[in-house]
Scaffold this motif. Structure first.
Motif, PDB file in Angstrom:
ATOM      1  N   ASN A 178      -4.735   0.149  -3.142  1.00 23.19           N
ATOM      2  CA  ASN A 178      -5.299   1.346  -3.197  1.00 23.19           C
ATOM      3  C   ASN A 178      -5.719   1.797  -1.810  1.00 23.19           C
ATOM      4  O   ASN A 178      -5.321   1.057  -0.988  1.00 23.19           O
ATOM      5  N   ALA A 179      -6.165   3.012  -1.856  1.00 26.95           N
ATOM      6  CA  ALA A 179      -6.379   3.617  -0.427  1.00 26.95           C
ATOM      7  C   ALA A 179      -7.595   2.822   0.343  1.00 26.95           C
ATOM      8  O   ALA A 179      -7.817   2.778   1.375  1.00 26.95           O
ATOM      9  N   ASP A 180      -8.707   2.058  -0.583  1.00 25.13           N
ATOM     10  CA  ASP A 180      -9.622   1.533  -0.089  1.00 25.13           C
ATOM     11  C   ASP A 180      -9.243   0.107   0.683  1.00 25.13           C
ATOM     12  O   ASP A 180      -9.826  -0.487   1.498  1.00 25.13           O
ATOM     13  N   CYS A 181      -7.954  -0.166   0.535  1.00 25.41           N
ATOM     14  CA  CYS A 181      -7.581  -1.446   1.031  1.00 25.41           C
ATOM     15  C   CYS A 181      -7.094  -1.310   2.508  1.00 25.41           C
ATOM     16  O   CYS A 181      -6.389  -0.667   2.724  1.00 25.41           O
ATOM     17  N   GLN A 182      -7.553  -2.404   3.375  1.00 25.39           N
ATOM     18  CA  GLN A 182      -7.281  -2.327   4.825  1.00 25.39           C
ATOM     19  C   GLN A 182      -6.402  -3.574   4.915  1.00 25.39           C
ATOM     20  O   GLN A 182      -6.886  -4.877   5.046  1.00 25.39           O
TER      21      GLN A 182
ATOM     22  N   ASN B 200      -3.566  -1.846  -7.739  1.00 25.57           N
ATOM     23  CA  ASN B 200      -3.497  -0.838  -8.644  1.00 25.57           C
ATOM     24  C   ASN B 200      -2.995  -1.491 -10.039  1.00 25.57           C
ATOM     25  O   ASN B 200      -1.919  -2.172  -9.768  1.00 25.57           O
TER      26      ASN B 200
ATOM     27  N   LYS C 209       0.889  -1.098  -0.113  1.00 24.62           N
ATOM     28  CA  LYS C 209      -0.010   0.060   0.133  1.00 24.62           C
ATOM     29  C   LYS C 209       0.922   1.233   0.210  1.00 24.62           C
ATOM     30  O   LYS C 209       0.717   2.119  -0.759  1.00 24.62           O
TER      31      LYS C 209
ATOM     32  N   LEU D  31     -10.606  -5.088  -6.662  1.00 21.35           N
ATOM     33  CA  LEU D  31     -10.855  -4.302  -5.532  1.00 21.35           C
ATOM     34  C   LEU D  31      -9.684  -3.316  -4.989  1.00 21.35           C
ATOM     35  O   LEU D  31     -10.082  -2.281  -4.862  1.00 21.35           O
ATOM     36  N   TYR D  32      -8.619  -4.317  -4.996  1.00 17.23           N
ATOM     37  CA  TYR D  32      -7.497  -3.453  -4.063  1.00 17.23           C
ATOM     38  C   TYR D  32      -6.208  -2.911  -5.063  1.00 17.23           C
ATOM     39  O   TYR D  32      -5.452  -2.161  -4.803  1.00 17.23           O
TER      40      TYR D  32
END
Length: 207
Positions: A156-160, A205, A150, A202-203
């Protein structure tokens, strides 16, 4: 490593510790910690109980040494997957690698770490806790790798990272149980591929 001492009661000449430990691992892997007896261990290892105690300590110590062997192999799931440079390939390596390794017919099915404590009672609480600590360490490894990705802009920023690590750990658990119940590599590859596709969409890039 080989012990070659003068023959004595319970200790065969040329007792190969590494080979014996490999055999013990397979027994624990197949039957679980509580489901494995000392008689089964000594029979598989080709030694007597005094040799087992002298070389490894008790059953609990033998189990922990066997799990160390399992996890520290160069071709272990984590060691192999974490060699990849890009996080997308790490994810593929983890999940498709699990599908392959958990169904490999050259050893018991599933993950040795997961299988060994599925039915542990209070009598084996110390073993259960030791395995849980190892699983927690694996999760921390995943979190650290995803945090790195990350930071580098691969995720991306949505990934936790913690949630993604928990998701993959949950998949490992389910895939291991399914493999031990007879699921084929093709069936687990389908599950792995679906999860990989979702994670990438989803995550991850684009490069």
């Amino acid at each position: 490593m080989t012990i070659t001492k003068a023959a004595c009661v319970g200790r065969p000449r040329g007792f190969d510790i590494d080979l014996a430990l490999e055999q013990a691992l397979n027994v624990f892997w197949r039957h679980g910690y509580e489901g494995t007896s000392l008689n089964e261990l000594t029979e598989a290892m080709g030694i007597k109980k005094p040799s087992l105690y002298a070389a490894f300590g008790n059953k609990e110590q033998l189990f922990l040494k066997a799990i160390d062997l399992y996890e520290n192999r160069p071709d272990s799931l984590f060691n192999t997957a974490f060699k990849h440079q890009y996080v997308a390939d790490v994810v593929r390596g983890l999940l498709l690698g699990a599908a392959a390794k958990f169904t490999d017919c050259s050893h018991p099915q599933g993950c040795a770490l997961i299988n060994s404590t599925l039915s542990c009672s209070e009598a084996s609480e110390s073993i259960k806790q030791a395995v849980l600590e190892r699983k927690a360490q694996h999760k921390l490894q995943l979190i650290a790798r995803f945090e790195q990705a990350k930071h580098q802009g691969e995720l991306n920023a949505d990934c936790q990272p913690e949630v993604l690590a928990r998701f993959i750990s949950t998949l490992f658990q389910g895939m291991s149980i399914q493999a031990s119940e007879g699921a084929s590599i093709e069936e687990l590859q389908q599950v792995a591929s679906m999860a990989i596709a979702g994670i990438l969409i989803l995550y991850v890039n684009p490069k």
